[in-house]
Design a protein around this motif. Structure first.
Motif, PDB file in Angstrom:
ATOM      1  N   LYS A 180       0.803  -1.217   0.000  1.00 36.87           N
ATOM      2  CA  LYS A 180       0.000   0.000   0.000  1.00 36.87           C
ATOM      3  C   LYS A 180       0.840   1.275   0.000  1.00 36.87           C
ATOM      4  N   GLU A 181       1.807   1.389   0.886  1.00 37.48           N
ATOM      5  CA  GLU A 181       2.568   2.636   1.000  1.00 37.48           C
ATOM      6  C   GLU A 181       3.323   2.947  -0.288  1.00 37.48           C
ATOM      7  N   VAL A 182       3.961   1.943  -0.851  1.00 34.00           N
ATOM      8  CA  VAL A 182       4.737   2.152  -2.076  1.00 34.00           C
ATOM      9  C   VAL A 182       3.822   2.508  -3.245  1.00 34.00           C
ATOM     10  N   VAL A 183       2.753   1.730  -3.422  1.00 34.90           N
ATOM     11  CA  VAL A 183       1.866   1.939  -4.562  1.00 34.90           C
ATOM     12  C   VAL A 183       1.117   3.250  -4.454  1.00 34.90           C
ATOM     13  N   CYS A 184       0.664   3.598  -3.248  1.00 34.37           N
ATOM     14  CA  CYS A 184      -0.068   4.862  -3.098  1.00 34.37           C
ATOM     15  C   CYS A 184       0.837   6.071  -3.316  1.00 34.37           C
ATOM     16  N   ALA A 185       2.099   5.973  -2.884  1.00 36.48           N
ATOM     17  CA  ALA A 185       3.039   7.070  -3.145  1.00 36.48           C
ATOM     18  C   ALA A 185       3.283   7.208  -4.648  1.00 36.48           C
ATOM     19  N   MET A 186       3.461   6.088  -5.325  1.00 35.11           N
ATOM     20  CA  MET A 186       3.638   6.103  -6.778  1.00 35.11           C
ATOM     21  C   MET A 186       2.409   6.680  -7.468  1.00 35.11           C
ATOM     22  N   ASN A 187       1.234   6.239  -7.046  1.00 38.47           N
ATOM     23  CA  ASN A 187      -0.011   6.692  -7.640  1.00 38.47           C
ATOM     24  C   ASN A 187      -0.223   8.185  -7.436  1.00 38.47           C
ATOM     25  N   GLY A 188       0.049   8.674  -6.233  1.00 40.60           N
ATOM     26  CA  GLY A 188      -0.105  10.106  -5.965  1.00 40.60           C
ATOM     27  C   GLY A 188       0.821  10.945  -6.822  1.00 40.60           C
ATOM     28  N   ALA A 189       2.070  10.487  -6.970  1.00 41.22           N
ATOM     29  CA  ALA A 189       3.021  11.226  -7.815  1.00 41.22           C
ATOM     30  C   ALA A 189       2.589  11.201  -9.274  1.00 41.22           C
ATOM     31  N   PHE A 190       2.086  10.056  -9.717  1.00 42.13           N
ATOM     32  CA  PHE A 190       1.622   9.931 -11.095  1.00 42.13           C
ATOM     33  C   PHE A 190       0.467  10.878 -11.370  1.00 42.13           C
ATOM     34  N   LEU A 191      -0.530  10.906 -10.494  1.00 40.42           N
ATOM     35  CA  LEU A 191      -1.682  11.798 -10.668  1.00 40.42           C
ATOM     36  C   LEU A 191      -1.270  13.266 -10.574  1.00 40.42           C
ATOM     37  N   SER A 192      -0.342  13.572  -9.673  1.00 37.05           N
ATOM     38  CA  SER A 192       0.132  14.959  -9.553  1.00 37.05           C
ATOM     39  C   SER A 192       0.832  15.405 -10.830  1.00 37.05           C
ATOM     40  N   GLY A 193       1.618  14.510 -11.423  1.00 34.18           N
ATOM     41  CA  GLY A 193       2.269  14.850 -12.687  1.00 34.18           C
ATOM     42  C   GLY A 193       1.254  15.095 -13.788  1.00 34.18           C
ATOM     43  N   ALA A 194       0.204  14.258 -13.846  1.00 35.23           N
ATOM     44  CA  ALA A 194      -0.844  14.457 -14.838  1.00 35.23           C
ATOM     45  C   ALA A 194      -1.604  15.744 -14.596  1.00 35.23           C
ATOM     46  N   ALA A 195      -1.794  16.102 -13.315  1.00 35.09           N
ATOM     47  CA  ALA A 195      -2.503  17.345 -12.975  1.00 35.09           C
ATOM     48  C   ALA A 195      -1.727  18.566 -13.453  1.00 35.09           C
ATOM     49  N   THR A 196      -0.430  18.604 -13.176  1.00 43.01           N
ATOM     50  CA  THR A 196       0.358  19.761 -13.583  1.00 43.01           C
ATOM     51  C   THR A 196       0.428  19.882 -15.100  1.00 43.01           C
ATOM     52  N   ALA A 197       0.513  18.761 -15.797  1.00 40.10           N
ATOM     53  CA  ALA A 197       0.531  18.794 -17.258  1.00 40.10           C
ATOM     54  C   ALA A 197      -0.807  19.251 -17.822  1.00 40.10           C
ATOM     55  N   SER A 198      -1.869  19.125 -17.023  1.00 37.15           N
ATOM     56  CA  SER A 198      -3.196  19.528 -17.462  1.00 37.15           C
ATOM     57  C   SER A 198      -3.522  20.964 -17.075  1.00 37.15           C
ATOM     58  N   GLY A 199      -2.581  21.655 -16.416  1.00 32.30           N
ATOM     59  CA  GLY A 199      -2.790  23.059 -16.061  1.00 32.30           C
ATOM     60  C   GLY A 199      -3.235  23.282 -14.636  1.00 32.30           C
ATOM     61  N   LEU A 200      -3.144  22.253 -13.801  1.00 29.50           N
ATOM     62  CA  LEU A 200      -3.539  22.370 -12.406  1.00 29.50           C
ATOM     63  C   LEU A 200      -2.321  22.351 -11.497  1.00 29.50           C
ATOM     64  N   SER A 201      -2.548  22.692 -10.228  1.00 33.89           N
ATOM     65  CA  SER A 201      -1.498  22.527  -9.233  1.00 33.89           C
ATOM     66  C   SER A 201      -1.411  21.064  -8.835  1.00 33.89           C
ATOM     67  N   ALA A 202      -0.213  20.603  -8.522  1.00 34.77           N
ATOM     68  CA  ALA A 202      -0.048  19.232  -8.045  1.00 34.77           C
ATOM     69  C   ALA A 202      -0.803  19.018  -6.735  1.00 34.77           C
ATOM     70  N   ASP A 203      -1.087  20.120  -6.018  1.00 29.80           N
ATOM     71  CA  ASP A 203      -1.746  20.025  -4.722  1.00 29.80           C
ATOM     72  C   ASP A 203      -3.207  19.637  -4.803  1.00 29.80           C
ATOM     73  N   VAL A 204      -3.785  19.600  -6.009  1.00 34.96           N
ATOM     74  CA  VAL A 204      -5.195  19.184  -6.112  1.00 34.96           C
ATOM     75  C   VAL A 204      -5.340  17.688  -5.859  1.00 34.96           C
ATOM     76  N   VAL A 205      -4.230  16.959  -5.906  1.00 34.76           N
ATOM     77  CA  VAL A 205      -4.240  15.517  -5.627  1.00 34.76           C
ATOM     78  C   VAL A 205      -3.853  15.306  -4.173  1.00 34.76           C
ATOM     79  N   VAL A 206      -4.769  14.743  -3.382  1.00 37.26           N
ATOM     80  CA  VAL A 206      -4.525  14.528  -1.955  1.00 37.26           C
ATOM     81  C   VAL A 206      -4.913  13.095  -1.593  1.00 37.26           C
ATOM     82  N   PRO A 207      -4.400  12.589  -0.471  1.00 41.35           N
ATOM     83  CA  PRO A 207      -4.812  11.251  -0.036  1.00 41.35           C
ATOM     84  C   PRO A 207      -6.299  11.205   0.292  1.00 41.35           C
ATOM     85  N   ASP A 208      -6.887  10.055   0.082  1.00 45.10           N
ATOM     86  CA  ASP A 208      -8.297   9.841   0.411  1.00 45.10           C
ATOM     87  C   ASP A 208      -8.369   8.708   1.427  1.00 45.10           C
ATOM     88  N   PRO A 209      -8.277   9.041   2.719  1.00 46.26           N
ATOM     89  CA  PRO A 209      -8.235   7.982   3.734  1.00 46.26           C
ATOM     90  C   PRO A 209      -9.527   7.192   3.843  1.00 46.26           C
TER      91      PRO A 209
END
Length: 227
Positions: A180-209
Protein backbone atom coordinates in the motif's frame (compact mmCIF):
# COMPACT_ATOMS: atom_id res chain seq x y z
CA UNK A 1 3.55 0.14 -29.11
CA UNK A 2 2.37 -2.00 -26.18
CA UNK A 3 -0.95 -2.71 -24.52
CA UNK A 4 -1.04 0.53 -22.59
CA UNK A 5 -1.22 2.61 -25.76
CA UNK A 6 -4.72 1.40 -26.62
CA UNK A 7 -7.58 3.05 -24.70
CA UNK A 8 -9.51 0.57 -22.57
CA UNK A 9 -12.62 0.56 -24.78
CA UNK A 10 -10.39 -0.14 -27.80
CA UNK A 11 -8.87 -3.10 -25.96
CA UNK A 12 -12.37 -4.50 -25.43
CA UNK A 13 -13.11 -4.10 -29.16
CA UNK A 14 -9.77 -5.71 -30.03
CA UNK A 15 -10.49 -8.75 -27.88
CA UNK A 16 -13.92 -9.05 -29.51
CA UNK A 17 -12.61 -8.83 -33.07
CA UNK A 18 -10.07 -11.58 -32.33
CA UNK A 19 -12.91 -13.92 -31.40
CA UNK A 20 -13.03 -15.04 -35.04
CA UNK A 21 -10.65 -18.00 -35.43
CA UNK A 22 -9.31 -17.11 -38.88
CA UNK A 23 -8.87 -13.47 -37.89
CA UNK A 24 -6.94 -14.51 -34.80
CA UNK A 25 -4.71 -16.81 -36.87
CA UNK A 26 -3.99 -13.96 -39.28
CA UNK A 27 -3.15 -11.58 -36.46
CA UNK A 28 -0.82 -14.09 -34.83
CA UNK A 29 0.82 -14.77 -38.20
CA UNK A 30 1.50 -11.08 -38.84
CA UNK A 31 2.61 -10.58 -35.23
CA UNK A 32 5.23 -13.34 -35.49
CA UNK A 33 6.35 -12.75 -39.09
CA UNK A 34 9.19 -10.39 -38.21
CA UNK A 35 8.46 -8.15 -41.21
CA UNK A 36 5.50 -6.68 -43.07
CA UNK A 37 3.21 -9.32 -44.59
CA UNK A 38 1.26 -9.27 -47.88
CA UNK A 39 -2.20 -10.73 -48.46
CA UNK A 40 -0.99 -13.35 -50.94
CA UNK A 41 1.70 -14.57 -48.57
CA UNK A 42 -0.73 -14.82 -45.65
CA UNK A 43 -3.36 -16.60 -47.75
CA UNK A 44 -0.84 -19.13 -49.07
CA UNK A 45 0.73 -19.82 -45.69
CA UNK A 46 -2.55 -20.24 -43.81
CA UNK A 47 -4.45 -21.91 -46.62
CA UNK A 48 -7.24 -19.33 -46.65
CA UNK A 49 -9.00 -17.65 -49.61
CA UNK A 50 -7.31 -14.38 -50.59
CA UNK A 51 -10.62 -12.50 -50.46
CA UNK A 52 -11.21 -13.68 -46.90
CA UNK A 53 -7.66 -12.79 -45.87
CA UNK A 54 -8.02 -9.29 -47.34
CA UNK A 55 -11.29 -8.73 -45.47
CA UNK A 56 -9.91 -9.89 -42.12
CA UNK A 57 -6.63 -7.98 -42.43
CA UNK A 58 -8.45 -4.74 -43.23
CA UNK A 59 -10.76 -5.32 -40.26
CA UNK A 60 -7.72 -5.68 -38.01
CA UNK A 61 -6.43 -2.39 -39.40
CA UNK A 62 -9.73 -0.64 -38.60
CA UNK A 63 -9.59 -1.91 -35.03
CA UNK A 64 -6.06 -0.53 -34.58
CA UNK A 65 -4.29 -3.88 -34.30
CA UNK A 66 -2.44 -3.71 -37.61
CA UNK A 67 -1.07 -0.91 -39.73
CA UNK A 68 -0.61 -0.72 -43.49
CA UNK A 69 2.41 0.21 -45.54
CA UNK A 70 2.92 0.21 -49.30
CA UNK A 71 6.17 -1.02 -50.76
CA UNK A 72 7.41 -1.99 -54.20
CA UNK A 73 9.20 -5.28 -54.54
CA UNK A 74 12.97 -4.73 -55.03
CA UNK A 75 12.73 -7.25 -57.88
CA UNK A 76 10.44 -4.94 -59.85
CA UNK A 77 12.00 -1.78 -61.25
CA UNK A 78 11.45 0.66 -64.07
CA UNK A 79 8.28 1.57 -66.02
CA UNK A 80 5.48 -0.95 -65.79
CA UNK A 81 6.83 -2.47 -62.62
CA UNK A 82 3.38 -2.22 -61.06
CA UNK A 83 1.86 -0.58 -58.06
CA UNK A 84 3.40 -0.95 -54.59
CA UNK A 85 2.15 -3.94 -52.65
CA UNK A 86 -0.12 -3.44 -49.65
CA UNK A 87 1.59 -4.88 -46.60
CA UNK A 88 0.53 -5.32 -42.98
CA UNK A 89 2.52 -5.10 -39.77
CA UNK A 90 1.52 -5.09 -36.06
CA UNK A 91 0.37 -1.87 -34.41
CA UNK A 92 0.49 -3.36 -30.89
CA UNK A 93 2.53 -6.28 -29.61
CA UNK A 94 0.03 -7.67 -27.12
CA UNK A 95 -3.48 -7.02 -25.85
CA UNK A 96 -4.63 -7.26 -22.26
CA UNK A 97 -7.88 -6.14 -20.70
CA UNK A 98 -9.44 -6.42 -17.27
CA UNK A 99 -12.71 -5.32 -15.71
CA UNK A 100 -12.52 -3.07 -13.75
CA UNK A 101 -9.68 -1.52 -15.68
CA UNK A 102 -6.21 -2.12 -14.24
CA UNK A 103 -2.76 -1.04 -15.42
CA UNK A 104 -0.26 -3.39 -13.85
CA UNK A 105 1.90 -3.02 -16.95
CA UNK A 106 2.28 0.68 -16.17
CA UNK A 107 3.12 -0.04 -12.53
CA UNK A 108 5.76 -2.55 -13.60
CA UNK A 109 7.29 -0.05 -16.02
CA UNK A 110 7.45 2.66 -13.35
CA UNK A 111 8.98 0.38 -10.74
CA UNK A 112 11.59 -1.00 -13.14
CA UNK A 113 12.50 2.53 -14.25
CA UNK A 114 12.79 3.62 -10.62
CA UNK A 115 15.13 0.74 -9.75
CA UNK A 116 17.27 1.52 -12.78
CA UNK A 117 17.47 5.20 -11.83
CA UNK A 118 18.27 4.35 -8.23
CA UNK A 119 21.12 2.07 -9.28
CA UNK A 120 22.42 4.68 -11.71
CA UNK A 121 22.14 7.80 -9.54
CA UNK A 122 22.31 6.34 -6.06
CA UNK A 123 18.96 7.91 -5.13
CA UNK A 124 16.65 6.07 -2.72
CA UNK A 125 14.26 3.81 -4.65
CA UNK A 126 11.15 5.48 -3.18
CA UNK A 127 12.32 8.93 -4.28
CA UNK A 128 13.21 7.61 -7.73
CA UNK A 129 9.77 5.98 -8.00
CA UNK A 130 8.01 9.25 -7.22
CA UNK A 131 10.15 11.04 -9.81
CA UNK A 132 9.53 8.59 -12.64
CA UNK A 133 5.83 8.32 -11.76
CA UNK A 134 5.44 12.09 -11.85
CA UNK A 135 7.28 12.31 -15.16
CA UNK A 136 5.10 9.59 -16.70
CA UNK A 137 1.98 11.30 -15.42
CA UNK A 138 3.14 14.53 -17.07
CA UNK A 139 3.45 12.70 -20.38
CA UNK A 140 -0.12 11.43 -20.14
CA UNK A 141 -1.72 14.64 -18.86
CA UNK A 142 -3.95 16.62 -21.16
CA UNK A 143 -3.97 20.46 -21.08
CA UNK A 144 -7.39 21.64 -19.96
CA UNK A 145 -8.82 18.15 -19.53
CA UNK A 146 -7.41 16.48 -16.44
CA UNK A 147 -10.56 14.46 -15.78
CA UNK A 148 -10.65 13.22 -19.36
CA UNK A 149 -7.02 12.10 -19.16
CA UNK A 150 -7.41 10.13 -15.93
CA UNK A 151 -10.77 8.73 -17.05
CA UNK A 152 -9.02 7.09 -20.00
CA UNK A 153 -6.62 5.54 -17.50
CA UNK A 154 -9.52 3.96 -15.61
CA UNK A 155 -9.74 6.12 -12.46
CA UNK A 156 -13.49 6.87 -12.84
CA UNK A 157 -13.61 10.38 -11.27
CA UNK A 158 -16.99 11.13 -9.69
CA UNK A 159 -18.08 14.43 -8.05
CA UNK A 160 -18.22 14.37 -4.25
CA UNK A 161 -20.08 16.52 -1.72
CA UNK A 162 -17.10 18.84 -1.12
CA UNK A 163 -16.73 20.04 -4.71
CA UNK A 164 -13.94 17.65 -5.58
CA UNK A 165 -13.80 14.19 -7.09
CA UNK A 166 -13.49 10.71 -5.68
CA UNK A 167 -11.72 8.17 -7.88
CA UNK A 168 -13.86 5.05 -7.92
CA UNK A 169 -11.31 2.65 -9.41
CA UNK A 170 -7.68 1.91 -8.59
CA UNK A 171 -5.68 0.91 -11.69
CA UNK A 172 -3.14 -0.75 -9.37
CA UNK A 173 -5.62 -2.49 -7.05
CA UNK A 174 -3.97 -5.88 -6.44
CA UNK A 175 -0.54 -4.36 -5.95
CA UNK A 176 -1.92 -1.87 -3.44
CA UNK A 177 -3.32 -4.67 -1.26
CA UNK A 178 0.15 -5.97 -0.39
CA UNK A 179 2.28 -2.87 -0.96
CA UNK A 180 0.00 0.00 0.00
CA UNK A 181 2.57 2.64 1.00
CA UNK A 182 4.74 2.15 -2.08
CA UNK A 183 1.87 1.94 -4.56
CA UNK A 184 -0.07 4.86 -3.10
CA UNK A 185 3.04 7.07 -3.15
CA UNK A 186 3.64 6.10 -6.78
CA UNK A 187 -0.01 6.69 -7.64
CA UNK A 188 -0.11 10.11 -5.97
CA UNK A 189 3.02 11.23 -7.82
CA UNK A 190 1.62 9.93 -11.09
CA UNK A 191 -1.68 11.80 -10.67
CA UNK A 192 0.13 14.96 -9.55
CA UNK A 193 2.27 14.85 -12.69
CA UNK A 194 -0.84 14.46 -14.84
CA UNK A 195 -2.50 17.34 -12.97
CA UNK A 196 0.36 19.76 -13.58
CA UNK A 197 0.53 18.79 -17.26
CA UNK A 198 -3.20 19.53 -17.46
CA UNK A 199 -2.79 23.06 -16.06
CA UNK A 200 -3.54 22.37 -12.41
CA UNK A 201 -1.50 22.53 -9.23
CA UNK A 202 -0.05 19.23 -8.05
CA UNK A 203 -1.75 20.02 -4.72
CA UNK A 204 -5.19 19.18 -6.11
CA UNK A 205 -4.24 15.52 -5.63
CA UNK A 206 -4.53 14.53 -1.95
CA UNK A 207 -4.81 11.25 -0.04
CA UNK A 208 -8.30 9.84 0.41
CA UNK A 209 -8.24 7.98 3.73
CA UNK A 210 -11.92 7.06 3.42
CA UNK A 211 -11.70 5.48 -0.03
CA UNK A 212 -13.84 2.40 -0.48
CA UNK A 213 -12.69 -1.11 -1.46
CA UNK A 214 -11.15 -1.06 -4.93
CA UNK A 215 -11.25 2.75 -5.04
CA UNK A 216 -8.18 4.94 -5.52
CA UNK A 217 -6.23 6.07 -2.46
CA UNK A 218 -6.19 9.64 -3.82
CA UNK A 219 -8.89 12.19 -4.51
CA UNK A 220 -9.10 15.45 -6.46
CA UNK A 221 -9.93 18.51 -4.36
CA UNK A 222 -10.76 20.94 -7.17
CA UNK A 223 -10.30 21.66 -10.86
CA UNK A 224 -9.43 25.29 -10.19
CA UNK A 225 -6.74 26.42 -12.59
CA UNK A 226 -7.78 23.95 -15.29
CA UNK A 227 -7.72 25.83 -18.57
Amino acid sequence: MGTFDLPWIRKIAAIAVLGDENRRKLYEYVLNAGSAVGRDEAALTLGLPRSSVSFHLDRLVREGLLQVEFRKSPDRTGPGSGRPSKLYRPMVDEIGVSIPERHYDLAGHLMAAAIQRSESDGAPVEAALREVASARGSELGRPGDFLGAISELGYHPTPDASGGYRLLNCPFHRLSLDHKEVVCAMNGAFLSGAATASGLSADVVVPDPDHGPGHCCARITTLEGDS
